[in-house]
Design an enzyme around this catalytic site. Structure first.
Site, PDB file in Angstrom:
ATOM      1  N   ARG A  44     -13.379   6.689   5.556  1.00 56.25           N
ATOM      2  CA  ARG A  44     -13.045   5.616   4.619  1.00 56.25           C
ATOM      3  C   ARG A  44     -14.286   5.124   3.871  1.00 56.25           C
ATOM      4  NH1 ARG A  44      -8.382   2.833   6.663  1.00 56.25           N
ATOM      5  NH2 ARG A  44      -6.883   4.413   7.336  1.00 56.25           N
ATOM      6  N   ASP A 143      -1.543 -10.612   2.073  1.00 56.52           N
ATOM      7  CA  ASP A 143      -2.255  -9.566   2.806  1.00 56.52           C
ATOM      8  C   ASP A 143      -3.744  -9.818   2.603  1.00 56.52           C
ATOM      9  OD1 ASP A 143      -1.147  -6.658   3.992  1.00 56.52           O
ATOM     10  OD2 ASP A 143      -3.280  -6.685   3.527  1.00 56.52           O
TER      11      ASP A 143
END
Length: 281
Positions: A44, A143
């Site tokens: 990532r 979120d």
């Protein structure tokens, strides 16, 4: 993590780099990464290193420290978002029943909206309950990841993502894409307008929400936090619930260790424990 594995990679990557990444993520978000996530962290973050044209992980962490604007990119990179429309369908039947039994319901919060499938599922149930899109219920979807929130706001999904939805719901709540959007479906504007999308870090001491909240969906989120962080967040959420409010958790979550805060009332559904300082309507 062996030095051999580190040398095989495009950028040098050591146990110290992994530990820096996960302690930083914990500090920013409260999320605790398992020892097994070292490969995920590499894959990532290496994308950010390439994008920023940096020399490696040490340079990236220096950049992260110096540039507050990178904090959100870092969180976005390392948070995992798994969702689906009407995932754990019994929860939506519970919501339907709650709406019938509580006609004065004012507010529903989806605390981990990811790419939007969950809050749109909630909105569909609410629209069906009232028989139209113009309802008195405020639906908030939040979120920590700004990237998935942007996708949620767009409301565009590959057709395979809506395969399990009934034909009646597909016709009422989605438009099939044409031209450049062929192969996709988009939620109808009326459904989209039922939801307020906002970024919220559950670790923050202040949440930009009106209270009390009647139903909180916070599913498969607490598993990423340690016990101390779970306790802080649960107290905050129970204080935000209405007196008869409902907290809906994920199938893998259990809060038996917090009987003074939260009480189970059904299958992965909870209410604030009696005597706790839950919000009053």
């Amino acid at each position: 993590m062996s030095e051999l594995k580190s040398l095989e990679r495009e950028f040098a990557y050591t146990t110290a780099h992994f530990n820096t990444a996960r302690t930083t993520l914990y500090r920013f978000s409260g999320i605790k990464l398992a020892d097994s996530k070292d490969a995920m962290v590499y894959s990532r973050l290496v994308r950010r290193i390439r994008t920023l044209k940096l020399s490696g992980f040490s340079a990236y962490f220096d950049y992260l420290l110096a540039q507050e604007s990178e904090h959100q990119e870092f969180i976005n990179a390392l948070t995992t978002n798994q969702t689906a429309f009407f995932r754990e369908p019994h929860h939506f039947e519970i919501l339907r029943k709650y709406l019938l039994e509580h006609p004065d319901t004012k507010r529903i919060w989806c605390a981990a909206s990811s790419t939007g499938e969950e809050p749109y599922s909630i909105a569909m149930v609410v629209a069906e309950h009232f028989g139209n899109f113009n309802t008195p219920i405020e639906i908030i979807a939040s979120d920590i990841d700004s990237g998935v929130l942007h996708k949620a706001e767009q409301g565009i999904y590959p057709l395979e993502r809506i395969e399990a939805i009934s034909e009646i719901r597909k016709k009422r709540f989605f438009h099939r894409g044409k031209g450049a959007q062929f192969g996709n479906a988009r939620v109808v504007p009326e459904l989209r307008q039922m939801i307020q999308f906002t970024r919220i870090n559950l670790l923050d001491s202040f949440w930009p929400l009106k209270t009390p909240i009647d139903v909180i969906f916070c599913r498969n989120v607490m598993i990423y936090f340690d016990k101390e962080t779970q306790e802080v967040i649960l107290k905050h959420m129970m204080n935000s619930l209405s007196e008869d409010g409902l907290y809906i958790a994920g199938h893998s979550e259990n809060f038996n260790m917090f009987p003074q805060i939260i009480t189970a009332v059904g299958q992965t559904t909870y209410r604030a424990a009696k005597g706790s300082s839950s919000a009053k309507t």
